[in-house]
Design a protein around this motif. Structure first.
Motif, PDB file in Angstrom:
ATOM      1  N   GLY A   1      -8.557 -10.751 -25.635  1.00  0.00           N
ATOM      2  CA  GLY A   1      -8.150 -11.953 -24.933  1.00  0.00           C
ATOM      3  C   GLY A   1      -6.652 -12.164 -24.951  1.00  0.00           C
ATOM      4  O   GLY A   1      -6.148 -13.098 -24.322  1.00  0.00           O
ATOM      5  N   GLY A   2      -5.928 -11.305 -25.697  1.00  0.00           N
ATOM      6  CA  GLY A   2      -4.473 -11.353 -25.690  1.00  0.00           C
ATOM      7  C   GLY A   2      -3.856 -12.291 -26.695  1.00  0.00           C
ATOM      8  O   GLY A   2      -2.631 -12.455 -26.699  1.00  0.00           O
ATOM      9  N   GLU A   3      -4.645 -12.916 -27.557  1.00  0.00           N
ATOM     10  CA  GLU A   3      -4.071 -13.821 -28.565  1.00  0.00           C
ATOM     11  C   GLU A   3      -3.229 -13.023 -29.552  1.00  0.00           C
ATOM     12  O   GLU A   3      -3.651 -11.980 -30.053  1.00  0.00           O
TER      13      GLU A   3
ATOM     14  N   ASP B   1      -9.920  -9.139 -38.770  1.00  0.00           N
ATOM     15  CA  ASP B   1     -11.092  -9.555 -38.011  1.00  0.00           C
ATOM     16  C   ASP B   1     -11.483  -8.461 -37.026  1.00  0.00           C
ATOM     17  O   ASP B   1     -10.669  -7.635 -36.614  1.00  0.00           O
ATOM     18  N   ASP B   2     -12.747  -8.490 -36.641  1.00  0.00           N
ATOM     19  CA  ASP B   2     -13.230  -7.444 -35.741  1.00  0.00           C
ATOM     20  C   ASP B   2     -12.566  -7.500 -34.376  1.00  0.00           C
ATOM     21  O   ASP B   2     -12.481  -6.465 -33.687  1.00  0.00           O
ATOM     22  N   ASP B   3     -12.112  -8.681 -33.948  1.00  0.00           N
ATOM     23  CA  ASP B   3     -11.530  -8.792 -32.606  1.00  0.00           C
ATOM     24  C   ASP B   3     -10.056  -8.396 -32.574  1.00  0.00           C
ATOM     25  O   ASP B   3      -9.433  -8.442 -31.508  1.00  0.00           O
TER      26      ASP B   3
ATOM     27  N   PRO C   1      10.945  -1.367 -25.739  1.00  0.00           N
ATOM     28  CA  PRO C   1      10.823  -0.997 -24.322  1.00  0.00           C
ATOM     29  C   PRO C   1      10.119  -2.101 -23.540  1.00  0.00           C
ATOM     30  O   PRO C   1       9.219  -2.775 -24.048  1.00  0.00           O
ATOM     31  N   LYS C   2      10.514  -2.262 -22.307  1.00  0.00           N
ATOM     32  CA  LYS C   2       9.965  -3.333 -21.473  1.00  0.00           C
ATOM     33  C   LYS C   2       8.459  -3.233 -21.253  1.00  0.00           C
ATOM     34  O   LYS C   2       7.774  -4.266 -21.185  1.00  0.00           O
ATOM     35  N   PRO C   3       7.867  -2.035 -21.138  1.00  0.00           N
ATOM     36  CA  PRO C   3       6.416  -1.981 -20.915  1.00  0.00           C
ATOM     37  C   PRO C   3       5.595  -2.673 -21.999  1.00  0.00           C
ATOM     38  O   PRO C   3       4.529  -3.216 -21.699  1.00  0.00           O
ATOM     39  N   PHE C   4       6.071  -2.678 -23.226  1.00  0.00           N
ATOM     40  CA  PHE C   4       5.308  -3.320 -24.297  1.00  0.00           C
ATOM     41  C   PHE C   4       5.268  -4.828 -24.098  1.00  0.00           C
ATOM     42  O   PHE C   4       4.234  -5.468 -24.327  1.00  0.00           O
ATOM     43  N   PHE C   5       6.375  -5.397 -23.683  1.00  0.00           N
ATOM     44  CA  PHE C   5       6.409  -6.831 -23.412  1.00  0.00           C
ATOM     45  C   PHE C   5       5.489  -7.181 -22.246  1.00  0.00           C
ATOM     46  O   PHE C   5       4.727  -8.161 -22.292  1.00  0.00           O
ATOM     47  N   LEU C   6       5.530  -6.366 -21.196  1.00  0.00           N
ATOM     48  CA  LEU C   6       4.690  -6.628 -20.030  1.00  0.00           C
ATOM     49  C   LEU C   6       3.211  -6.448 -20.362  1.00  0.00           C
ATOM     50  O   LEU C   6       2.362  -7.239 -19.916  1.00  0.00           O
TER      51      LEU C   6
ATOM     52  N   MET D   1      -2.567  -8.636 -21.567  1.00  0.00           N
ATOM     53  CA  MET D   1      -3.766  -8.261 -22.328  1.00  0.00           C
ATOM     54  C   MET D   1      -4.926  -9.219 -22.095  1.00  0.00           C
ATOM     55  O   MET D   1      -6.094  -8.833 -22.178  1.00  0.00           O
ATOM     56  N   LYS D   2      -4.588 -10.486 -21.801  1.00  0.00           N
ATOM     57  CA  LYS D   2      -5.654 -11.482 -21.664  1.00  0.00           C
ATOM     58  C   LYS D   2      -6.590 -11.200 -20.490  1.00  0.00           C
ATOM     59  O   LYS D   2      -7.725 -11.701 -20.459  1.00  0.00           O
TER      60      LYS D   2
END
Length: 325
Positions: A8-10, A24-26, A110-115, A120-121
């Protein structure tokens, strides 16, 4: 610094001090940015695996970049960064699949990690799908690489228009202007070169990921990985084409600089030829010998001037007939 990403991107942070609590599993992605020894020990304790050091990430041998140790899979890729703010360079990113989670170790941003962290959500993820997270992350890196190539192509086109466009035809340009273009060309040549190196490591990573059992057993992940690998191959071919265009532009700019310098030397040669006959006449009548009948002519001075200008025009006519200017 350790960041934990859940389904969920948290996002949350994991402290390096004290005894770490079980994950945690998530928690599906552990992102380590410029980790300390304490950070490395914490994650190693949580997952029960050894993490590669910063020095080991720099190894270029495929056997040191892609290997399996126990139940953990170790991979290293080089990502282009610092594109928008200076000279581009590569940073090595370690990717470890362990306990159904993805662990990334990086010493730059690197910018891809931020994007990717921001997107991810919206990803359909389930616990234990660390390999799927890796494929999505690889897809984000490839998308950013494509944007970098598009940026470089656009800038190179602008340089090409400035050098060979309609406004440049028939216009004399000082070598300093072309030298500035050379600096710009060298900057984008470096960018394309780094991008090609990055794509080489990404292609190896994509091939290795496709061989993993977790990817082969999940058809959507397998299909996405195949698409990403195809995109990498297409980008690599396009980068080769762009690199050849940059080489042509570089050689052409150097040729134009040589032409401008030759024109300058040609101008000096023309001036020397034009003024040589008048200087000869002036030298003859500047010798001041006693027996020189012309010194006593009433029209000697005007005749000398006429002779000087006449020889100048004759020299100019001769040079124009030869096509010198």
């Amino acid at each position: 610094m350790i960041h934990l990403y859940r389904i969920g991107g948290e996002k949350s942070s994991l402290p390096a001090s004290g005894a770490p609590a079980p994950l945690d599993d998530d928690v599906i992605w552990i992102d380590m940015l410029d980790p300390t020894d304490a950070d490395m020990h914490t994650v190693e304790t949580l997952l029960g695996v050894m993490l590669p050091t910063r020095e080991s990430l720099k190894d270029i041998e495929p056997s040191s970049r892609f290997y399996t140790q126990g139940d953990a899979v170790y991979m290293t890729a080089s990502v282009v960064m610092n594109v928008d703010f200076g000279l581009a360079h590569l940073t090595d990113v370690g990717c470890i699949l362990a306990a159904g989670r993805l662990v990334t170790i990086r010493h730059a941003e690197p910018k891809p990690f931020f994007l990717f962290s921001a997107d991810m959500k919206r990803l359909p993820l389930q616990p234990g799908q660390g390999a799927k997270v890796l494929v999505y992350l690889l897809d984000a890196v490839v998308d950013r690489t494509a944007e970098i190539i598009e940026l470089a192509v656009s800038k190179i086109d602008n340089i090409s228009i400035a050098v060979f466009g309609e406004g440049a035809r028939g216009r004399r340009r000082p070598p300093a202007e072309l030298e500035e273009r050379l600096i710009e060309i060298s900057t984008y040549h470096r960018l394309i070169s780094k991008t090609r190196d990055s794509l080489t490591t990404l292609a190896r990573l994509a091939t290795y990921v496709q061989s993993l059992q977790a990817v082969r057993d999940d058809k959507p992940t397998k299909d996405l990985c195949r698409i990403v690998a195809h995109d990498i191959q297409s980008l690599a071919e396009h980068v080769g084409f762009v690199s050849s265009n940059i080489s042509f532009l570089l050689d052409s700019s150097l040729g134009l600089i040589n032409l401008e310098q030759n024109n300058i030397m040609k101008l000096f040669s023309v001036v020397s030829v034009v003024f040589a006959p008048p200087m000869l006449i002036a030298g003859i009548y500047g010798m001041n010998f006693d027996i020189m009948p012309e010194l006593h002519w009433n029209f000697g001075y005007p005749a000398a001037l006429v002779g000087m200008f006449l020889t100048m025009f004759l020299a100019i006519y001769w040079l124009r007939s030869r096509g010198w200017f």
